[in-house]
Write an enzyme that holds these catalytic residues in place. Structure first.
Site, mmCIF file in Angstrom:
data_model
loop_
_atom_site.group_PDB
_atom_site.id
_atom_site.type_symbol
_atom_site.label_atom_id
_atom_site.label_comp_id
_atom_site.label_asym_id
_atom_site.label_seq_id
_atom_site.Cartn_x
_atom_site.Cartn_y
_atom_site.Cartn_z
ATOM 1 N N LYS A 1 4.431 29.435 5.780
ATOM 2 C CA LYS A 1 3.560 29.072 4.661
ATOM 3 C C LYS A 1 2.091 29.146 5.057
ATOM 4 C CE LYS A 1 6.450 26.664 1.595
ATOM 5 N NZ LYS A 1 6.047 27.341 0.375
ATOM 6 N N HIS B 1 0.849 -1.198 0.000
ATOM 7 C CA HIS B 1 0.000 0.000 0.000
ATOM 8 C C HIS B 1 0.884 1.247 0.000
ATOM 9 C CE1 HIS B 1 -2.832 3.082 1.341
ATOM 10 N NE2 HIS B 1 -2.099 3.278 2.419
ATOM 11 N N HIS C 1 13.440 11.125 4.480
ATOM 12 C CA HIS C 1 12.851 12.371 4.932
ATOM 13 C C HIS C 1 12.690 13.389 3.808
ATOM 14 C CE1 HIS C 1 10.813 14.626 7.844
ATOM 15 N NE2 HIS C 1 11.398 15.688 7.342
ATOM 16 N N HIS D 1 15.324 11.762 13.202
ATOM 17 C CA HIS D 1 14.149 11.859 14.073
ATOM 18 C C HIS D 1 13.186 10.695 13.810
ATOM 19 C CE1 HIS D 1 12.230 14.690 10.881
ATOM 20 N NE2 HIS D 1 11.779 13.481 10.700
ATOM 21 N N HIS D 2 13.436 9.933 12.729
ATOM 22 C CA HIS D 2 12.674 8.697 12.527
ATOM 23 C C HIS D 2 13.262 7.554 13.347
ATOM 24 C CE1 HIS D 2 10.435 10.300 9.002
ATOM 25 N NE2 HIS D 2 11.519 11.016 8.843
ATOM 26 N N GLU E 1 12.318 12.619 0.872
ATOM 27 C CA GLU E 1 11.293 11.997 0.029
ATOM 28 C C GLU E 1 9.882 12.443 0.425
ATOM 29 O OE1 GLU E 1 11.027 10.163 -2.602
ATOM 30 O OE2 GLU E 1 8.949 9.498 -2.391
ATOM 31 N N ASP F 1 7.668 22.976 -24.999
ATOM 32 C CA ASP F 1 7.629 21.589 -24.512
ATOM 33 C C ASP F 1 8.676 21.456 -23.417
ATOM 34 O OD1 ASP F 1 7.553 18.692 -24.256
ATOM 35 O OD2 ASP F 1 6.613 18.666 -26.238
ATOM 36 N N THR G 1 7.445 26.248 7.856
ATOM 37 C CA THR G 1 6.118 25.694 7.581
ATOM 38 C C THR G 1 5.039 26.631 8.103
ATOM 39 O OG1 THR G 1 7.149 23.547 7.917
ATOM 40 C CG2 THR G 1 4.771 23.567 7.677
ATOM 41 N N SER H 1 13.717 6.443 -13.178
ATOM 42 C CA SER H 1 12.612 7.209 -13.755
ATOM 43 C C SER H 1 12.467 8.567 -13.065
ATOM 44 C CB SER H 1 11.325 6.391 -13.628
ATOM 45 O OG SER H 1 10.201 7.207 -13.762
ATOM 46 N N SER H 2 12.517 8.557 -11.717
ATOM 47 C CA SER H 2 12.375 9.826 -10.986
ATOM 48 C C SER H 2 13.516 10.779 -11.279
ATOM 49 C CB SER H 2 12.364 9.588 -9.478
ATOM 50 O OG SER H 2 11.269 8.839 -9.111
ATOM 51 N N SER I 1 -0.566 27.394 -3.400
ATOM 52 C CA SER I 1 -0.233 28.811 -3.570
ATOM 53 C C SER I 1 -0.695 29.331 -4.926
ATOM 54 C CB SER I 1 1.280 29.020 -3.444
ATOM 55 O OG SER I 1 1.744 28.448 -2.254
ATOM 56 N N TYR J 1 9.116 15.207 1.620
ATOM 57 C CA TYR J 1 8.961 16.583 1.161
ATOM 58 C C TYR J 1 8.823 16.644 -0.348
ATOM 59 C CZ TYR J 1 9.904 18.043 5.903
ATOM 60 O OH TYR J 1 9.832 18.219 7.252
ATOM 61 N N ARG K 1 1.587 0.370 15.367
ATOM 62 C CA ARG K 1 1.227 0.320 13.948
ATOM 63 C C ARG K 1 1.605 -1.038 13.373
ATOM 64 N NH1 ARG K 1 5.873 3.978 11.016
ATOM 65 N NH2 ARG K 1 4.760 3.369 9.145
ATOM 66 N N TRP L 1 7.357 -0.516 4.140
ATOM 67 C CA TRP L 1 7.903 0.162 2.951
ATOM 68 C C TRP L 1 9.326 0.639 3.190
ATOM 69 C CZ3 TRP L 1 9.045 5.435 1.494
ATOM 70 C CH2 TRP L 1 8.993 6.353 2.542
#
Lengths: 502, 537
Positions: free
Chosen positions: B334, B80, B256, B305-306, B258, B109, B331, B172-173, B271, B260, B453, B145
């Site tokens: 924003k 998932h 991390h 922090h993870h 990622e 283009d 943040t 690809s990315s 915006s 963002y 979890r 994941w």
């Protein structure tokens, strides 16, 4: 204005329900029963209120604006933008709030980290899927796994209502018992994959990592039972390895220590049992220790867990099977550490005479006891390799004699993986038949068998020179191979002498 | 150069449309076609990943094991996440970038159209390979994941395929990111200075750099898993001198930034949309740009922090706590900016605006819980519980996914020339906005009350909130079928109302794309525009 009022009332109500909710356990963090857990709780409430306040302020402005500054009310858009003063204000204020948060957080963090001056130490080892506890200064040692009642209910489609089981999934067979008001240092490690030990009422969790030791400490204020779970995904039964800590007054704790030590010293009754009794008692041990991987019916999971039914190991030599169960292999843990001789004899006999197998033989607790190092079930390490017995390596044997001798050695040591006929198991264990190694340069083969490779153990210390020479010769001249060469025990002896010992 | 010029000359003066038939979609190098391919693929994967979430919520509806084996449940949580992150959200934003960036900066283009085609098809190959592991012996990856060793090394036949699919998705990315960055740097119309670019372009420029920096790190990490499993290395095996925690450092150095990657373009779209429907310029354009850049910079220095509970030294715990707390400042800038943009505007609430406002509110809630867990001692309680699940779903579903919906409603009329059905759109919004909170808000309570979890079964005191959460999940899942219906309906004609070039009132003041005809011709800005709208600044 009416709407904003209602919104405010709603928020107040929500906040109120939060502050009173900790009593009924389901809405908020538990206060817990240690100083640390209380500090963490207070910090949590402080930050929660700050966040609720910030949220209410920002959303309040937004909703006010959405109501009043809408086109349908005829509000004309003003075109202002960029205002340095405002932008400085909304950068500086959050910074100040953050500093105010960081100070108490740092204090609590330092406290949490301070494991100095502990009065006792407990080593906690995570296994797939149970916990092992070692009281380092008491010599007490045991495993703690999910209780039988929960274990029955949690099987897929068991149809039993989990509500009928007290403390469903939060109960164990043997809880961790600790004294109150004592600074206890925990040492965490793991035997297979990463686990994490969490009892919310102690105020923290800590990862148990294979090959590393982590530290944490607690000092429980009140006697009681505190429950928790593994919190790091550790495989299929991650949800089913709970933690129960029972905190007792010092006197009660001392009594428990004495009682546990007495039980351990007593040991179990090793007298022979009838095969039927062994099988009957083995069933429960199988369900508890084996069924989660090999499945209750013994059919296993293709590609992940081998079947017990019709397995070549279970229907093969009983000593080979016993050795495998005692010492483990790959993902399978070493059960010589977790079960005592009686339980091992029962479960081994069970697998051979149930689950679709009918070998008809049995193994008695005494025979297991011989295989187990001193003090079954409480030993520090069961993985001590069996030492090779000393033999006369100067005998000269013919090719046929070596092959004949090698067959027995192969059956005991190699057939478990490479199979009786040398065909191996595709994808997991290479075939001996027509193998490039068994048909190639003999010195390379000997080197591989001595040192091992990947999953294959090195046999330098487990086989004596005669057996070693015999089995190598056997693989090269039987099982469909016909290389025609052979090696004498004396040559192996000299190679073994050169090989590094562990 | 001369050869190229001559070759170009051959094709001059016939403005050919798209190729006919299915081949158009396979060989296309047109940024709009490729954008469409990305968006359609992402929507399909959104439903695939969503179905997996439905299986998860069905099993968690009641305590006890009803439907699936625990191992399969773990495969579902793992797949998932991987499908949603790499198959749905990231490709959807790349699709938006493809469609909109050339039109927003006045370019004909993308800078590298052939590579553009290749990066899309590599994405399809990667996701298909990942999905194929579901049918392999031993099942799909089930270690989460994050693919932490040693657990992930117990995966059956699927492991090498999962690793290779990560490589493909990474390539690809990176190609997509390089394309976007080079387009933005080289293809802007005259007068479109960096500080006049729409914020969506800015946020993607920064995201592009994030991707280029992190994807190789992740690819390296999973390659080390591969060699540990098959080539006898022991990077992550303590018995061979390695360290399982090393993988976590590598993963989160990727992971991390990622997250963002999935939120910065979201900021850009919000915006873009909010000023149009508030009929006001964005309050602080340059501070938004600087805030985005600060968040991107901070994302590289906060990864552990993870990992507060893996046993970091105290100095590490404190450093990562302080640096993480800093993220709250840009943040906050924003969120305050969006609020100030709405303040004293003249707001209307069409579906794109509704989704954008819900994004600001619900993302802020996810951000506030993020602030709570940045405090290391608190994370010792929150870590790996449903509180975390609630937090990151608030920052992904009612944030990234809602903004993708907003973008769909906002630009569909421009892409198709048809108006979507506003009534059904609003119904979709209200169903989604309410059910997403029924789905995720109770998970805060579950986590605080002690539910870990990634578990398929739980103690009975968690039963009530899980059932409520599941009900919310089912409503949310079903509501998304409305979106599918609206998209198909709009493509086939929508309300039948002929939309103007601007579509939204005075939109042309806010972006170049609204100066083009609706539907947009196959080729646009063959000659660069002369007037650059600066209302968004």
């Amino acid at each position: 204005m009416k709407k904003t009022k209602r919104l405010f009332a709603c928020l107040t109500l929500m906040a109120f329900s939060l502050s009173t909710a900790h009593a009924d356990y389901t809405l908020n963090l538990m206060k817990g029963s240690t100083k640390i857990s209380n500090d963490v709780y207070d910090l949590h409430m402080l930050i929660l209120w700050i966040c609720v306040f910030i949220g209410a302020a920002v959303f309040g402005v937004m909703f006010y604006s959405m109501y009043h500054h809408r086109k349908s009310r005829g509000h004309k858009a003003e075109q202002f933008h960029e205002n340095t003063t405002v932008e400085i204000i909304w950068t500086v204020i959050p910074t100040l709030i953050l500093i105010a948060m960081a100070i108490p957080a740092t204090k609590t963090m330092l406290e949490l980290d301070d494991v100095k001056d502990a009065q006792m130490s407990i080593k906690v080892t995570g296994w797939q899927w149970k916990w092992e506890y070692d009281y380092l200064d008491k010599g007490i040692h045991f495993f703690s796994s999910l209780d039988d009642a929960s274990n029955q209910v949690r099987q897929v489609g068991s149809g039993i209502d989990p509500r009928s089981v007290p403390n469903y999934l939060l109960n164990v067979d043997k809880p961790l018992v600790v004294p109150v008001k004592t600074k206890i240092r925990f040492l965490f490690t793991a035997a297979d994959v990463i686990h994490s030990w969490w009892v919310p009422e102690l105020g923290w969790k800590k990862d148990a990592i294979p090959g590393f030791i982590n530290e944490a400490w607690t000092s429980v204020d009140k006697p009681g039972t505190y429950r928790g779970q593994c919190t790091e995904l550790c495989g299929k039964d991650h949800a089913f390895m709970p933690i129960v800590v029972v905190a007792k007054e010092q006197a009660d704790y001392d009594a428990w220590v004495q009682k546990t030590k007495d039980e351990m010293a007593q040991g179990s009754d090793l007298s022979d049992q009838k095969q039927d009794d062994l099988v009957a008692k083995g069933a429960a041990i199988y369900v508890k220790n084996c069924a989660s991987c090999h499945l209750p019916g013994g059919e296993g999971v293709p590609g992940a867990f081998p079947a017990i039914t019709k397995s070549s190991v279970v229907t093969g030599d009983i000593n080979v099977q016993a050795n495998l169960i005692l010492n483990g292999k790959g993902m399978m843990p070493a059960f010589g550490k977790m079960l005592n001789a009686v339980e091992l004899a029962q479960v081994i006999t069970y697998t051979r005479n149930a689950l679709g197998n009918a070998v008809g033989d049995e193994i008695q607790p005494k025979a297991i006891k011989v295989l187990l190092p001193e003090g079954s079930g409480t030993i520090a390490s069961a993985k001590e390799p069996v030492k090779a017995e000393t033999v006369d390596a100067s005998v000269k044997l013919s090719l046929d004699e070596l092959v004949a001798k090698g067959e027995a050695v192969y059956t005991t040591n190699c057939a478990g993986c490479h199979q009786e006929d040398g065909a191996g198991l595709a994808g997991t264990f290479p075939a001996i038949t027509a193998s490039a190694v068994a048909k190639g340069d003999m010195t390379k083969q000997i080197d591989l068998v001595m040192k091992g490779k990947g999953m294959m153990p090195g046999f330098a210390t487990t086989l004596n020179a005669v057996d070693f020479a015999a089995v190598v010769t056997y693989t090269r001249n039987a099982l469909g191979n016909k290389v025609g060469d052979f090696i004498q025990p004396a040559e192996i002896q000299s190679l073994l002498a050169k090989a590094p010992k562990d | 150069m001369a050869a190229v010029a001559e070759h170009d000359h051959d094709h001059e003066h016939h403005d050919h449309g798209p190729a006919k038939g299915i081949l158009r979609w396979i060989v296309t190098t047109n940024h709009k076609d490729i954008g469409t391919l990305y968006l359609v693929f992402a929507l399909a994967m959104f439903f695939v990943g969503g179905s997996m979430a439905m299986i998860i919520r069905a099993e968690l509806f009641e305590p006890g094991m009803q439907f699936v084996e625990p191992q399969f449940f773990n495969s579902m949580t793992t797949m998932h996440a991987l499908v949603m992150v790499f198959g749905a959200v990231m490709p959807a934003f790349v699709g938006l970038a493809n469609w909109m960036i050339p039109m927003m900066i006045g370019a004909p283009d993308m800078a590298l159209p052939r590579m553009n085609n290749m990066s899309f098809w590599l994405l399809v190959a990667g996701v298909l390979m990942l999905a194929s592991t579901l049918f392999m012996e031993g099942g799909a990856p089930a270690g989460g994941w994050t693919l932490y060793p040693p657990l992930v090394l117990q995966t059956g036949a699927a492991l090498p395929f999962a690793v290779f699919s990560v490589h493909l998705l990474g390539i690809s990315s990176i190609m997509g990111a390089i394309n976007i960055v080079s387009t933005i740097f080289n293809m802007r119309a005259p007068g479109m200075t960096l500080m006049k670019m729409p914020l969506f372009v800015w946020t993607w420029l920064i995201t592009g750099f994030l991707l280029i920096a992190i994807m190789p790190v992740f690819a390296g990490g999973v390659t080390m898993l591969l060699t540990d499993k098959f080539f006898n290395t022991s990077f992550f095996d303590a018995a061979g001198g390695g360290d399982p925690v090393l993988y976590q450092h590598i993963f989160w150095f990727f992971g991390h930034p990622e997250v963002y990657v999935m939120i910065l373009p979201t900021f850009g779209v919000a915006s873009t949309i909010i000023p149009v429907f508030a009929r006001k310029p964005l309050f602080g354009y340059s501070s938004m740009v600087y805030a985005t850049a600060s968040i991107a910079f901070l994302s590289f220095i906060v990864w552990a922090h993870h990992m507060f509970t893996v046993g970091l030294p105290i100095a590490g715990e404190l450093y990562f706590m302080y640096s993480t707390m800093l993220i709250a400042i840009p943040t906050g800038v924003k969120v305050f900016n969006w609020t100030a943009t709405m303040w004293k505007g003249s707001m209307t609430f069409e579906t794109p605006m509704l989704f954008s406002i819900a994004f600001v509110v619900l993302f802020t809630m996810g951000g506030l819980t993020g602030l709570m867990m940045s405090l290391a001692p608190l994370d010792f309680q929150y870590h790996d519980t449903y509180f975390i699940v609630a937090h990151f779903h608030y920052t992904l579903v009612p944030a990234s996914v809602f903004i993708l919906m907003a973008a769909g409603y906002y630009w569909l009329p421009k892409w198709t020339g048809h108006m979507y059905n506003e009534k059904i759109g609003q119904l979709h919004f209200w169903l989604s906005a309410i059910s997403v909170n029924i789905l995720f808000f109770p998970q805060h309570f579950l986590g605080l009350a002690g539910m870990p979890r990634r578990i398929p079964d739980y103690a009975v005191q968690f039963a009530d909130w899980n059932m409520i959460s599941s009900i919310g999940g089912f409503i949310f899942g079903a509501s998304q079928l409305l979106f599918l219906y609206i998209v198909i309906d709009t493509i086939r004609g929508g309300t039948g109302e002929k939309v103007t070039d601007e579509v939204w009132e005075d939109a042309a003041k806010h972006g170049l794309e609204w100066t083009l005809p609706s539907p947009v011709p196959y080729h646009t800005f063959a000659t660069p525009p002369t007037l650059i709208p600066t209302e968004h600044i």
